[in-house]
Design a protein around this motif. Structure first.
Motif, PDB file in Angstrom:
ATOM      1  N   ALA A 171       0.841  -1.195   0.000  1.00 34.28           N
ATOM      2  CA  ALA A 171       0.000   0.000   0.000  1.00 34.28           C
ATOM      3  C   ALA A 171       0.879   1.249   0.000  1.00 34.28           C
ATOM      4  N   GLY A 172       0.479   2.206  -0.810  1.00 34.12           N
ATOM      5  CA  GLY A 172       1.253   3.421  -0.980  1.00 34.12           C
ATOM      6  C   GLY A 172       2.240   3.369  -2.117  1.00 34.12           C
ATOM      7  N   GLY A 173       2.445   2.198  -2.666  1.00 34.57           N
ATOM      8  CA  GLY A 173       3.392   2.028  -3.751  1.00 34.57           C
ATOM      9  C   GLY A 173       2.801   2.345  -5.109  1.00 34.57           C
ATOM     10  N   SER A 174       3.598   2.080  -6.133  1.00 34.32           N
ATOM     11  CA  SER A 174       3.222   2.402  -7.507  1.00 34.32           C
ATOM     12  C   SER A 174       3.454   1.219  -8.435  1.00 34.32           C
ATOM     13  N   LEU A 175       2.665   1.170  -9.485  1.00 35.06           N
ATOM     14  CA  LEU A 175       2.851   0.213 -10.569  1.00 35.06           C
ATOM     15  C   LEU A 175       2.506   0.902 -11.881  1.00 35.06           C
ATOM     16  N   THR A 176       3.123   0.428 -12.946  1.00 32.88           N
ATOM     17  CA  THR A 176       2.802   0.927 -14.274  1.00 32.88           C
ATOM     18  C   THR A 176       2.336  -0.234 -15.131  1.00 32.88           C
ATOM     19  N   LEU A 177       1.120  -0.143 -15.625  1.00 35.00           N
ATOM     20  CA  LEU A 177       0.578  -1.142 -16.531  1.00 35.00           C
ATOM     21  C   LEU A 177       0.727  -0.648 -17.969  1.00 35.00           C
ATOM     22  N   SER A 178       1.070  -1.572 -18.842  1.00 33.81           N
ATOM     23  CA  SER A 178       1.157  -1.254 -20.271  1.00 33.81           C
ATOM     24  C   SER A 178       0.297  -2.214 -21.060  1.00 33.81           C
ATOM     25  N   CYS A 179      -0.204  -1.716 -22.160  1.00 39.20           N
ATOM     26  CA  CYS A 179      -1.001  -2.532 -23.078  1.00 39.20           C
ATOM     27  C   CYS A 179      -0.511  -2.237 -24.491  1.00 39.20           C
ATOM     28  N   ARG A 180      -0.105  -3.285 -25.165  1.00 41.13           N
ATOM     29  CA  ARG A 180       0.361  -3.137 -26.543  1.00 41.13           C
ATOM     30  C   ARG A 180      -0.671  -3.733 -27.490  1.00 41.13           C
ATOM     31  N   ALA A 181      -1.040  -2.969 -28.478  1.00 40.65           N
ATOM     32  CA  ALA A 181      -1.974  -3.435 -29.500  1.00 40.65           C
ATOM     33  C   ALA A 181      -1.206  -3.897 -30.727  1.00 40.65           C
ATOM     34  N   ARG A 237     -17.189  -6.002 -14.088  1.00 40.04           N
ATOM     35  CA  ARG A 237     -15.993  -5.341 -14.585  1.00 40.04           C
ATOM     36  C   ARG A 237     -16.196  -3.831 -14.494  1.00 40.04           C
ATOM     37  N   GLU A 238     -15.214  -3.149 -13.943  1.00 39.71           N
ATOM     38  CA  GLU A 238     -15.333  -1.722 -13.638  1.00 39.71           C
ATOM     39  C   GLU A 238     -14.402  -0.893 -14.501  1.00 39.71           C
ATOM     40  N   PHE A 239     -14.938   0.156 -15.091  1.00 37.45           N
ATOM     41  CA  PHE A 239     -14.122   1.100 -15.843  1.00 37.45           C
ATOM     42  C   PHE A 239     -13.181   1.826 -14.890  1.00 37.45           C
ATOM     43  N   VAL A 240     -11.922   1.958 -15.289  1.00 36.68           N
ATOM     44  CA  VAL A 240     -10.934   2.663 -14.480  1.00 36.68           C
ATOM     45  C   VAL A 240     -10.520   3.975 -15.145  1.00 36.68           C
ATOM     46  N   ALA A 241     -10.103   3.883 -16.407  1.00 35.73           N
ATOM     47  CA  ALA A 241      -9.637   5.072 -17.116  1.00 35.73           C
ATOM     48  C   ALA A 241      -9.678   4.809 -18.604  1.00 35.73           C
ATOM     49  N   GLY A 242      -9.839   5.877 -19.378  1.00 34.86           N
ATOM     50  CA  GLY A 242      -9.859   5.736 -20.820  1.00 34.86           C
ATOM     51  C   GLY A 242      -9.267   6.953 -21.493  1.00 34.86           C
ATOM     52  N   ILE A 243      -8.875   6.783 -22.760  1.00 36.59           N
ATOM     53  CA  ILE A 243      -8.243   7.858 -23.511  1.00 36.59           C
ATOM     54  C   ILE A 243      -8.609   7.703 -24.977  1.00 36.59           C
ATOM     55  N   ILE A 259     -12.498   6.992 -13.218  1.00 30.55           N
ATOM     56  CA  ILE A 259     -13.470   6.874 -12.136  1.00 30.55           C
ATOM     57  C   ILE A 259     -12.974   7.719 -10.970  1.00 30.55           C
ATOM     58  N   ASP A 260     -13.918   8.145 -10.150  1.00 29.47           N
ATOM     59  CA  ASP A 260     -13.586   9.079  -9.079  1.00 29.47           C
ATOM     60  C   ASP A 260     -12.537   8.513  -8.120  1.00 29.47           C
ATOM     61  N   SER A 261     -12.585   7.230  -7.872  1.00 26.81           N
ATOM     62  CA  SER A 261     -11.709   6.654  -6.848  1.00 26.81           C
ATOM     63  C   SER A 261     -10.238   6.642  -7.242  1.00 26.81           C
ATOM     64  N   VAL A 262      -9.923   6.873  -8.513  1.00 24.35           N
ATOM     65  CA  VAL A 262      -8.519   6.868  -8.943  1.00 24.35           C
ATOM     66  C   VAL A 262      -8.039   8.244  -9.384  1.00 24.35           C
ATOM     67  N   LYS A 263      -8.930   9.211  -9.437  1.00 26.65           N
ATOM     68  CA  LYS A 263      -8.531  10.556  -9.867  1.00 26.65           C
ATOM     69  C   LYS A 263      -7.459  11.114  -8.938  1.00 26.65           C
ATOM     70  N   GLY A 264      -6.419  11.662  -9.532  1.00 27.53           N
ATOM     71  CA  GLY A 264      -5.307  12.181  -8.756  1.00 27.53           C
ATOM     72  C   GLY A 264      -4.265  11.143  -8.409  1.00 27.53           C
ATOM     73  N   ARG A 265      -4.577   9.865  -8.613  1.00 22.52           N
ATOM     74  CA  ARG A 265      -3.621   8.785  -8.313  1.00 22.52           C
ATOM     75  C   ARG A 265      -3.163   8.056  -9.575  1.00 22.52           C
ATOM     76  N   PHE A 266      -4.072   7.869 -10.520  1.00 27.49           N
ATOM     77  CA  PHE A 266      -3.770   7.139 -11.754  1.00 27.49           C
ATOM     78  C   PHE A 266      -3.700   8.117 -12.920  1.00 27.49           C
ATOM     79  N   LEU A 317      -0.985   2.851 -17.982  1.00 25.23           N
ATOM     80  CA  LEU A 317      -1.700   3.316 -16.794  1.00 25.23           C
ATOM     81  C   LEU A 317      -0.691   3.401 -15.650  1.00 25.23           C
ATOM     82  N   GLN A 318      -0.347   4.623 -15.281  1.00 25.59           N
ATOM     83  CA  GLN A 318       0.536   4.849 -14.152  1.00 25.59           C
ATOM     84  C   GLN A 318      -0.321   4.909 -12.900  1.00 25.59           C
ATOM     85  N   MET A 319      -0.035   4.022 -11.951  1.00 30.37           N
ATOM     86  CA  MET A 319      -0.847   3.930 -10.741  1.00 30.37           C
ATOM     87  C   MET A 319       0.018   4.255  -9.526  1.00 30.37           C
TER      88      MET A 319
END
Length: 124
Positions: A14-24, A45-51, A61-68, A81-83
């Motif tokens: 908790a408090g740490g960071s992870l970076t997720l990547s997706c390659r198409a 399944r819950e939406f987290v972020a989109g671009i 989503i509100d719960s990740v704003k400012g963190r992701f 996705l930088q978390m």
């Protein structure tokens, strides 16, 4: 067809960071929106972020704003996705999704392509 492959999941405190990547890969020129969803057993399944394609529109989503932070590199056909400031409630399997049309929905049914997911576990 389009194939999506996620990477970057793992175990973090908790408090740490992870970076997720997706390659198409495949017919990547037909992709417009790319998003991240997450899923935990017993839940939808819950939406987290989109671009969108040019990066000018993002949504969280509100719960990740400012963190992701979601970002995109069209030359590399990747979305990241930088978390930061992770907490145990962020534990889930995270999925990359893509759709061909222009608007950015939070409903999974609107997405055309999905990856296999990557597990994120946040310990307390």
């Amino acid at each position: 067809q389009v194939q999506l492959e996620e990477s970057g999941g793992g175990l973090v405190q908790a408090g740490g960071s992870l970076t997720l990547s997706c390659r198409a890969s495949g017919r990547t020129s037909i992709i417009d929106v790319m998003s991240w969803f997450r899923h935990t057993p017993g839940n939808q399944r819950e939406f987290v972020a989109g671009i969108n394609r040019n990066g000018g529109t993002t949504d969280y989503i509100d719960s990740v704003k400012g963190r992701f932070t979601i970002s995109r590199d069209n030359a590399q056909n990747t979305v990241t996705l930088q978390m930061n400031s992770l907490n145990p409630e962020d534990t889930a399997r995270y999925y990359c999704a893509a759709r061909k049309s222009g608007f950015l929905p939070s409903t999974p049914a609107y997405y055309d392509y999905w990856g296999q997911g990557t597990q994120v576990t946040v310990s307390s």
